[in-house]
Design an enzyme around this catalytic site. Structure first.
Site, PDB file in Angstrom:
ATOM      1  N   GLY A 101       0.629  -0.865   0.150  1.00 42.56           N
ATOM      2  CA  GLY A 101      -0.018   0.203   0.154  1.00 42.56           C
ATOM      3  C   GLY A 101       1.359   1.602  -0.482  1.00 42.56           C
ATOM      4  O   GLY A 101       2.079   0.860  -0.364  1.00 42.56           O
ATOM      5  N   ILE A 129       1.328   3.869   2.405  1.00 44.58           N
ATOM      6  CA  ILE A 129       2.645   3.875   3.320  1.00 44.58           C
ATOM      7  C   ILE A 129       3.906   3.118   3.506  1.00 44.58           C
ATOM      8  O   ILE A 129       5.317   2.896   3.002  1.00 44.58           O
ATOM      9  CB  ILE A 129       2.411   3.996   5.325  1.00 44.58           C
ATOM     10  CG1 ILE A 129       1.311   5.387   4.688  1.00 44.58           C
ATOM     11  CG2 ILE A 129       2.804   4.014   5.867  1.00 44.58           C
ATOM     12  CD1 ILE A 129       0.507   5.064   6.473  1.00 44.58           C
ATOM     13  N   TYR A 163     -14.916   3.192  11.184  1.00 45.70           N
ATOM     14  CA  TYR A 163     -12.874   2.915  11.027  1.00 45.70           C
ATOM     15  C   TYR A 163     -13.265   2.825  12.291  1.00 45.70           C
ATOM     16  O   TYR A 163     -11.581   2.180  12.708  1.00 45.70           O
ATOM     17  CB  TYR A 163     -12.775   3.900  10.063  1.00 45.70           C
ATOM     18  CG  TYR A 163     -11.628   3.677   9.754  1.00 45.70           C
ATOM     19  CD1 TYR A 163      -9.967   2.556   9.584  1.00 45.70           C
ATOM     20  CD2 TYR A 163     -10.678   5.261   9.744  1.00 45.70           C
ATOM     21  CE1 TYR A 163      -9.155   2.011   8.598  1.00 45.70           C
ATOM     22  CE2 TYR A 163      -9.552   5.193   9.404  1.00 45.70           C
ATOM     23  CZ  TYR A 163      -8.695   3.887   8.700  1.00 45.70           C
ATOM     24  OH  TYR A 163      -7.061   3.805   8.751  1.00 45.70           O
TER      25      TYR A 163
HETATM   26  N1  LIG Z   1      -2.679   7.118   5.027  1.00 46.78           N
HETATM   27  C1  LIG Z   1      -3.168   7.866   6.315  1.00 46.78           C
HETATM   28  O1  LIG Z   1      -2.938   9.081   6.220  1.00 46.78           O
HETATM   29  C2  LIG Z   1      -3.514   7.608   7.165  1.00 46.78           C
HETATM   30  C3  LIG Z   1      -3.907   7.857   8.040  1.00 46.78           C
HETATM   31  C4  LIG Z   1      -3.997   6.865   9.668  1.00 46.78           C
HETATM   32  C5  LIG Z   1      -3.694   5.691  10.213  1.00 46.78           C
HETATM   33  N2  LIG Z   1      -3.093   4.777   8.394  1.00 46.78           N
HETATM   34  C6  LIG Z   1      -3.173   3.798   8.746  1.00 46.78           C
HETATM   35  O2  LIG Z   1      -2.232   3.467   8.082  1.00 46.78           O
HETATM   36  C7  LIG Z   1      -2.144   2.074   7.685  1.00 46.78           C
HETATM   37  C8  LIG Z   1      -1.373   1.936   5.925  1.00 46.78           C
HETATM   38  O3  LIG Z   1      -2.764   2.664   5.595  1.00 46.78           O
HETATM   39  P1  LIG Z   1      -2.460   3.319   4.062  1.00 46.78           P
HETATM   40  O4  LIG Z   1      -2.614   5.013   3.748  1.00 46.78           O
HETATM   41  O5  LIG Z   1      -1.122   3.298   3.686  1.00 46.78           O
HETATM   42  O6  LIG Z   1      -3.123   2.724   2.409  1.00 46.78           O
HETATM   43  P2  LIG Z   1      -3.800   0.998   1.669  1.00 46.78           P
HETATM   44  O7  LIG Z   1      -4.758   1.323   1.507  1.00 46.78           O
HETATM   45  O8  LIG Z   1      -2.396   2.376   0.344  1.00 46.78           O
HETATM   46  O9  LIG Z   1      -2.459   0.576   2.408  1.00 46.78           O
HETATM   47  C9  LIG Z   1      -3.473  -1.169   3.223  1.00 46.78           C
HETATM   48  C10 LIG Z   1      -3.121  -1.889   2.497  1.00 46.78           C
HETATM   49  O10 LIG Z   1      -3.762  -3.591   2.948  1.00 46.78           O
HETATM   50  C11 LIG Z   1      -3.518  -4.312   2.596  1.00 46.78           C
HETATM   51  N3  LIG Z   1      -4.825  -4.740   2.504  1.00 46.78           N
HETATM   52  C12 LIG Z   1      -5.970  -4.250   2.647  1.00 46.78           C
HETATM   53  N4  LIG Z   1      -6.703  -5.924   3.476  1.00 46.78           N
HETATM   54  C13 LIG Z   1      -6.138  -6.181   3.662  1.00 46.78           C
HETATM   55  C14 LIG Z   1      -5.978  -8.126   4.030  1.00 46.78           C
HETATM   56  N5  LIG Z   1      -7.438  -8.235   4.869  1.00 46.78           N
HETATM   57  N6  LIG Z   1      -4.957  -8.612   3.615  1.00 46.78           N
HETATM   58  C15 LIG Z   1      -4.191  -8.094   3.177  1.00 46.78           C
HETATM   59  N7  LIG Z   1      -3.609  -6.680   3.255  1.00 46.78           N
HETATM   60  C16 LIG Z   1      -4.502  -5.768   2.966  1.00 46.78           C
HETATM   61  C17 LIG Z   1      -3.949  -3.130   0.934  1.00 46.78           C
HETATM   62  O11 LIG Z   1      -4.451  -4.011   0.279  1.00 46.78           O
HETATM   63  C18 LIG Z   1      -2.613  -1.988   0.997  1.00 46.78           C
HETATM   64  O12 LIG Z   1      -1.779  -2.784   0.429  1.00 46.78           O
HETATM   65  C19 LIG Z   1      -3.512   1.163   7.775  1.00 46.78           C
HETATM   66  O13 LIG Z   1      -3.552   0.605   8.637  1.00 46.78           O
HETATM   67  C20 LIG Z   1      -4.192   2.709   8.138  1.00 46.78           C
HETATM   68  O14 LIG Z   1      -5.288   2.474   9.426  1.00 46.78           O
HETATM   69  C21 LIG Z   1      -2.937   5.542   7.309  1.00 46.78           C
END
Ligand SMILES: NC(=O)c1ccc[n+]([C@@H]2O[C@H](COP(=O)([O-])OP(=O)(O)OC[C@H]3O[C@@H](n4cnc5c(N)ncnc54)[C@H](O)[C@@H]3O)[C@@H](O)[C@H]2O)c1
Length: 341
Positions: free
Chosen positions: A10, A12, A149
């Site tokens: 993903g 991050i 969420y």
């Molecule tokens: N981007 C932000 O601003 C932000 C803020 C707060 C928290 N977060 C947290 O950071 C983490 C990463 O978020 P991101 O922004 O990179 O989003 P993203 O959607 O790019 O990353 C999530 C990843 O998890 C994978 N995924 C989803 N369901 C899955 C499953 N059942 N099994 C295996 N893989 C699975 C997706 O394919 C994706 O690669 C998350 O936990 C999110 O809650 C992000």
């Protein structure tokens, strides 16, 4: 150091993969590619220290097999983004609660340490001047999927804390606040990539609500090293840490800064939350982090300024769109999709 990153394909996660490979780690990514994609790891795919496991954190056996032999796990896999949560509430809840439970159990079984990536969303509608890790959570009804969420991530944190208390699991929690940067997709309602994309295409920038809601955006390149320092810091265990940006900005000003920085001819339009999501949709007016705790313990410093972030996001989006039109990219994508199937 052998490190597992769930959700490593993903936004991050892919930056974390690059950072850890640079530090010399052997990295295993577990990702179901639902919102992530192998193309996010394009720059690292030829590194022999990177392994990609295509699978879900809901698959208990797969999670255990992947974590076995690892020193540490960064748990990022989740259903992320307001649009996705509102459209798919059930599968989002399952991933965000049961998936985390599987990762916690695997870490207890194998002795790996864990960094659980939670979110600033857990504070809900608390619009205080500076949210500390002790601030109260103010959430809307659990029957509104918009809040599930935050509810699920809150349960994750409570689980993690209980595993630390009862099983002695070495677990640290981080709460990122609106982390942004290259490779973030706008498909699930993320504001920065959506507005930058519209500015680059010369379309109107769509701001939801009156646009006077404020956020503090932080750069992924500032957040990722802090996560890595926190998992290695014994004094962080069993605690939660805010990781957020320094500058509070309204979404109207963000849109104008994007237009200015990209030199776009677009203008700003407003769309009600009801039209963007669903009738009765609630949003928070402000979200401002107090990140003193992470700054003091591991030197977290969200130094990258908003204009630089916008430039980097726009630069990457522009070159990606150009690259994706090239025939050799299409061929490579077919190979990558085959490898991750
Ligand atoms: N981007 C932000 O601003 C932000 C803020 C707060 C928290 N977060 C947290 O950071 C983490 C990463 O978020 P991101 O922004 O990179 O989003 P993203 O959607 O790019 O990353 C999530 C990843 O998890 C994978 N995924 C989803 N369901 C899955 C499953 N059942 N099994 C295996 N893989 C699975 C997706 O394919 C994706 O690669 C998350 O936990 C999110 O809650 C992000």
């Amino acid at each position: 150091m052998r490190t597992v990153i769930t959700g490593g394909a993903g936004f991050i996660g892919s930056h974390l993969v690059e950072h850890l490979l640079e530090q010399g780690d052997e990295v295993v990514v577990l990702d179901d590619m639902s919102t992530g994609a192998p193309r996010n790891l394009m720059g690292s795919l030829d590194d022999p220290r990177l392994t990609i496991e295509h699978g879900s954190v809901l698959d208990r056996e797969k999670v255990l097999a992947t974590v076995r032999g690892a020193d540490r796990v960064f748990h990022l896999a989740a259903a992320v983004g307001v649009k996705l949560i509102v459209e798919q509430p059930l599968s989002s809840l399952r991933t965000n609660i049961h998936g985390t439970e599987n990762v916690l159990d695997a870490c207890v079984a194998t002795g790996a340490s864990l960094l659980l990536v939670s979110t600033s969303e857990i504070y809900g509608k608390n619009a205080s001047d500076k949210l500390t890790e002790e601030s109260d959570r103010i959430l809307g009804s659990p029957l509104k999927s918009r809040w599930t969420y935050a509810a699920a991530k809150g349960i994750d944190e409570a689980f993690a804390h209980a595993y630390w208390t009862e099983y002695g699991l070495d677990v640290t929690i981080v709460r990122p606040f609106n982390t942004v940067g290259p490779r973030q997709t706008g498909r699930y309602g993320m504001v920065v990539p959506n507005l930058v994309g519209q500015a680059l295409r010369g379309e109107p920038l769509t701001v939801y609500g009156d646009g006077e809601q404020t956020r503090c955006f932080s750069y992924v390149g500032d957040v990722v090293p802090a996560m890595v320092r926190l998992i290695a810091e014994p004094r962080a265990t069993g605690q939660a840490f805010n990781l957020g940006g320094a500058e509070e900005v309204s979404i109207n000003s963000l849109a104008q800064r994007i237009i200015d920085v990209t030199g776009s001819t677009s203008h700003v339009t407003h769309l009600s939350y009801g039209e963007a999501y669903a009738a009765g949709f609630e949003d928070m007016r402000r979200r401002v982090p107090d990140y003193t705790k992470a700054a003091e313990l591991v030197g977290f410093d969200p130094a990258t300024r908003l204009d630089d972030i916008i430039l980097r996001v726009a630069g990457e989006m522009h070159s990606r769109e150009r690259r994706e039109r090239e025939p050799q990219f299409v061929r490579r994508q077919v190979i990558l999709d085959g490898r991750s199937a």
